[in-house]
Design a protein around this motif. Structure first.
Motif, mmCIF file in Angstrom:
data_model
loop_
_atom_site.group_PDB
_atom_site.id
_atom_site.type_symbol
_atom_site.label_atom_id
_atom_site.label_comp_id
_atom_site.label_asym_id
_atom_site.label_seq_id
_atom_site.Cartn_x
_atom_site.Cartn_y
_atom_site.Cartn_z
ATOM 1 N N LEU A 125 0.640 -3.788 -6.092
ATOM 2 C CA LEU A 125 0.265 -4.217 -4.742
ATOM 3 C C LEU A 125 0.311 -3.074 -3.733
ATOM 4 C CD1 LEU A 125 2.097 -7.664 -4.547
ATOM 5 C CD2 LEU A 125 -0.325 -7.215 -4.944
ATOM 6 N N CYS A 126 1.014 -1.983 -4.076
ATOM 7 C CA CYS A 126 1.169 -0.868 -3.147
ATOM 8 C C CYS A 126 0.717 0.432 -3.798
ATOM 9 C CB CYS A 126 2.635 -0.709 -2.728
ATOM 10 S SG CYS A 126 3.407 -2.208 -2.091
ATOM 11 N N LYS A 127 0.196 1.348 -2.982
ATOM 12 C CA LYS A 127 -0.090 2.695 -3.484
ATOM 13 C C LYS A 127 1.217 3.481 -3.536
ATOM 14 C CE LYS A 127 -4.865 2.939 -2.065
ATOM 15 N NZ LYS A 127 -5.878 3.562 -1.230
ATOM 16 N N GLY A 128 2.028 3.311 -2.517
ATOM 17 C CA GLY A 128 3.348 3.926 -2.484
ATOM 18 C C GLY A 128 4.371 2.929 -3.002
ATOM 19 N N CYS A 129 5.623 3.095 -2.563
ATOM 20 C CA CYS A 129 6.692 2.163 -2.948
ATOM 21 C C CYS A 129 7.379 1.672 -1.687
ATOM 22 C CB CYS A 129 7.687 2.853 -3.879
ATOM 23 S SG CYS A 129 6.963 3.275 -5.477
ATOM 24 N N ILE A 130 8.124 0.594 -1.812
ATOM 25 C CA ILE A 130 8.815 0.013 -0.669
ATOM 26 C C ILE A 130 10.145 0.736 -0.466
ATOM 27 C CG2 ILE A 130 9.785 -2.107 0.307
ATOM 28 C CD1 ILE A 130 6.794 -2.306 -0.108
ATOM 29 N N SER A 131 10.370 1.210 0.731
ATOM 30 C CA SER A 131 11.639 1.856 1.063
ATOM 31 C C SER A 131 12.728 0.793 1.148
ATOM 32 C CB SER A 131 11.525 2.589 2.404
ATOM 33 O OG SER A 131 12.803 2.933 2.888
ATOM 34 N N THR A 132 13.852 1.046 0.483
ATOM 35 C CA THR A 132 14.955 0.084 0.536
ATOM 36 C C THR A 132 15.639 0.117 1.900
ATOM 37 O OG1 THR A 132 16.426 1.721 -0.453
ATOM 38 C CG2 THR A 132 15.373 0.135 -1.937
ATOM 39 N N LYS A 133 15.415 1.185 2.679
ATOM 40 C CA LYS A 133 16.024 1.280 4.015
ATOM 41 C C LYS A 133 15.221 0.510 5.049
ATOM 42 C CE LYS A 133 18.225 5.737 3.197
ATOM 43 N NZ LYS A 133 18.288 7.153 3.562
ATOM 44 N N THR A 134 13.892 0.673 5.031
ATOM 45 C CA THR A 134 13.050 0.052 6.059
ATOM 46 C C THR A 134 12.352 -1.225 5.587
ATOM 47 O OG1 THR A 134 11.064 1.282 5.441
ATOM 48 C CG2 THR A 134 12.576 2.352 7.005
ATOM 49 N N GLY A 135 12.208 -1.385 4.280
ATOM 50 C CA GLY A 135 11.478 -2.526 3.749
ATOM 51 C C GLY A 135 9.975 -2.337 3.806
ATOM 52 N N ARG A 136 9.531 -1.157 4.260
ATOM 53 C CA ARG A 136 8.095 -0.878 4.390
ATOM 54 C C ARG A 136 7.653 0.146 3.355
ATOM 55 N NH1 ARG A 136 6.069 -3.119 8.885
ATOM 56 N NH2 ARG A 136 7.540 -3.837 10.459
ATOM 57 N N GLU A 137 6.343 0.187 3.130
ATOM 58 C CA GLU A 137 5.778 1.110 2.148
ATOM 59 C C GLU A 137 5.941 2.557 2.595
ATOM 60 O OE1 GLU A 137 1.585 1.770 -0.315
ATOM 61 O OE2 GLU A 137 1.600 0.547 1.495
ATOM 62 N N THR A 138 6.293 3.408 1.635
ATOM 63 C CA THR A 138 6.400 4.840 1.896
ATOM 64 C C THR A 138 5.566 5.593 0.861
ATOM 65 O OG1 THR A 138 7.881 6.756 1.934
ATOM 66 C CG2 THR A 138 8.556 4.921 0.553
ATOM 67 N N ALA A 139 4.956 6.704 1.311
ATOM 68 C CA ALA A 139 4.134 7.519 0.403
ATOM 69 C C ALA A 139 4.974 8.560 -0.326
ATOM 70 C CB ALA A 139 3.011 8.189 1.185
ATOM 71 N N ALA A 140 6.294 8.529 -0.121
ATOM 72 C CA ALA A 140 7.163 9.507 -0.796
ATOM 73 C C ALA A 140 7.197 9.257 -2.307
ATOM 74 C CB ALA A 140 8.579 9.434 -0.213
ATOM 75 N N LEU A 141 6.859 8.052 -2.715
ATOM 76 C CA LEU A 141 6.796 7.685 -4.122
ATOM 77 C C LEU A 141 5.468 6.982 -4.384
ATOM 78 C CD1 LEU A 141 10.391 6.192 -4.464
ATOM 79 C CD2 LEU A 141 9.619 8.352 -5.455
ATOM 80 N N ASN A 142 5.043 6.961 -5.630
ATOM 81 C CA ASN A 142 3.805 6.270 -6.019
ATOM 82 C C ASN A 142 4.113 5.090 -6.925
ATOM 83 O OD1 ASN A 142 2.061 9.407 -6.457
ATOM 84 N ND2 ASN A 142 2.154 8.128 -4.652
ATOM 85 N N SER A 143 3.363 4.005 -6.740
ATOM 86 C CA SER A 143 3.424 2.876 -7.663
ATOM 87 C C SER A 143 2.415 3.112 -8.778
ATOM 88 C CB SER A 143 3.059 1.564 -6.951
ATOM 89 O OG SER A 143 4.121 1.136 -6.137
ATOM 90 N N VAL A 144 2.856 2.957 -10.017
ATOM 91 C CA VAL A 144 1.965 3.125 -11.168
ATOM 92 C C VAL A 144 2.187 1.966 -12.140
ATOM 93 C CG1 VAL A 144 1.850 5.650 -11.007
ATOM 94 C CG2 VAL A 144 3.622 4.578 -12.410
ATOM 95 N N PRO A 145 1.125 1.557 -12.848
ATOM 96 C CA PRO A 145 1.280 0.459 -13.810
ATOM 97 C C PRO A 145 1.990 0.901 -15.080
ATOM 98 C CG PRO A 145 -0.995 1.215 -13.768
ATOM 99 C CD PRO A 145 -0.268 1.984 -12.704
ATOM 100 N N LEU A 146 2.746 -0.018 -15.670
ATOM 101 C CA LEU A 146 3.350 0.154 -16.994
ATOM 102 C C LEU A 146 2.491 -0.633 -17.970
ATOM 103 C CD1 LEU A 146 7.070 -0.528 -16.026
ATOM 104 C CD2 LEU A 146 6.093 1.670 -16.674
ATOM 105 N N THR A 147 2.189 -0.042 -19.122
ATOM 106 C CA THR A 147 1.315 -0.727 -20.061
ATOM 107 C C THR A 147 2.018 -1.027 -21.373
ATOM 108 O OG1 THR A 147 0.406 1.345 -20.924
ATOM 109 C CG2 THR A 147 -0.777 0.308 -19.091
ATOM 110 N N GLN A 148 1.503 -2.040 -22.057
ATOM 111 C CA GLN A 148 1.984 -2.454 -23.372
ATOM 112 C C GLN A 148 0.798 -2.399 -24.321
ATOM 113 O OE1 GLN A 148 3.094 -6.585 -23.488
ATOM 114 N NE2 GLN A 148 3.176 -6.655 -25.686
ATOM 115 N N SER A 149 1.016 -1.927 -25.533
ATOM 116 C CA SER A 149 -0.027 -1.929 -26.547
ATOM 117 C C SER A 149 -0.071 -3.316 -27.174
ATOM 118 C CB SER A 149 0.285 -0.864 -27.604
ATOM 119 O OG SER A 149 -0.736 -0.813 -28.559
ATOM 120 N N LEU A 150 -1.246 -3.917 -27.224
ATOM 121 C CA LEU A 150 -1.393 -5.272 -27.751
ATOM 122 C C LEU A 150 -2.545 -5.318 -28.751
ATOM 123 C CD1 LEU A 150 -0.375 -8.265 -27.390
ATOM 124 C CD2 LEU A 150 -2.300 -8.545 -25.822
ATOM 125 N N LEU A 151 -2.295 -5.900 -29.904
ATOM 126 C CA LEU A 151 -3.329 -6.062 -30.915
ATOM 127 C C LEU A 151 -4.203 -7.263 -30.571
ATOM 128 C CD1 LEU A 151 -4.393 -5.210 -33.794
ATOM 129 C CD2 LEU A 151 -2.986 -7.075 -34.649
#
Length: 193
Positions: A125-151
């Motif tokens: 849902l975010c390009k960045g991550c949610i800051s635990t201090k402000t509760g708002r999105e920060t660009a200091a970190l990136n959100s990336v998907p985790l994948t699973q291999s499925l047959l």
């Protein structure tokens, strides 16, 4: 630390499915006629040998996602993707994908030539991550998907005669692994902005 059943399942499935994949890939795929296929579905013996898909998270979530989608449409709720401000008091009872500092939602991915045809795909849902201090999105970190291999089984048109032209309604099936996004996590950006 205790592992959740979902995490244990994610660890177990790829090894189990790899064994089944070898069985499915042995020899040239058989070309099934329209009469041999019930409503265009894969033959039951292939589905039985492929995997216990109903135990996989991307399959197990589909029915609840579709039910939630119907409820939202009836209620007129907007279904857009958005990175929201984190309100700790509102998410204490929420699911892990809503409590994460890299929150995600699930959508149903449909592919008519694949078995299972419907899978739950996670979308960050975010390009960045949610800051635990402000509760708002920060660009200091990136959100990336985790994948699973499925047959999965892939359906392809095939020829029932030596001419080589596809026979109407005839299909062959082969096993393949696909990468399914199952969640999101926070990572350091690759470059400093």
């Amino acid at each position: 630390a205790m592992l959740s059943p979902g995490l244990l399942l994610l660890a177990w499935l790829p090894a189990c499915l790899a064994r089944h994949s070898l069985q499915l890939r042995a020899g040239a795929p058989r070309c099934y006629s329209a009469e041999e296929l019930s409503l265009g579905h894969a033959p039951p013996h292939l589905l039985a040998r492929a995997a216990k898909w109903e135990q996989a998270l991307p399959v197990a979530l589909v029915s609840s996602l579709e039910a939630a989608g119907r409820r939202k449409r009836q209620a007129g709720s907007p279904g857009g993707i958005q990175c929201q401000v984190l309100q700790p008091e509102e998410v204490l009872e929420a699911d892990i994908h809503q409590r994460s500092i890299s929150p995600w939602r699930y959508r149903v991915d449909t592919d008519e030539s694949r078995y299972p045809q419907k899978l739950a795909f996670a979308e960050c849902l975010c390009k960045g991550c949610i800051s635990t201090k402000t509760g708002r999105e920060t660009a200091a970190l990136n959100s990336v998907p985790l994948t699973q291999s499925l047959l999965v089984l892939r359906r392809q048109p095939c020829s029932r005669d030596a001419a080589g032209a596809p026979t109407p309604g005839a299909f062959a099936f082969h096993a393949e692994f696909i990468r399914v996004p199952v969640g999101c996590t926070c990572v350091l950006p690759r470059s400093v902005q």
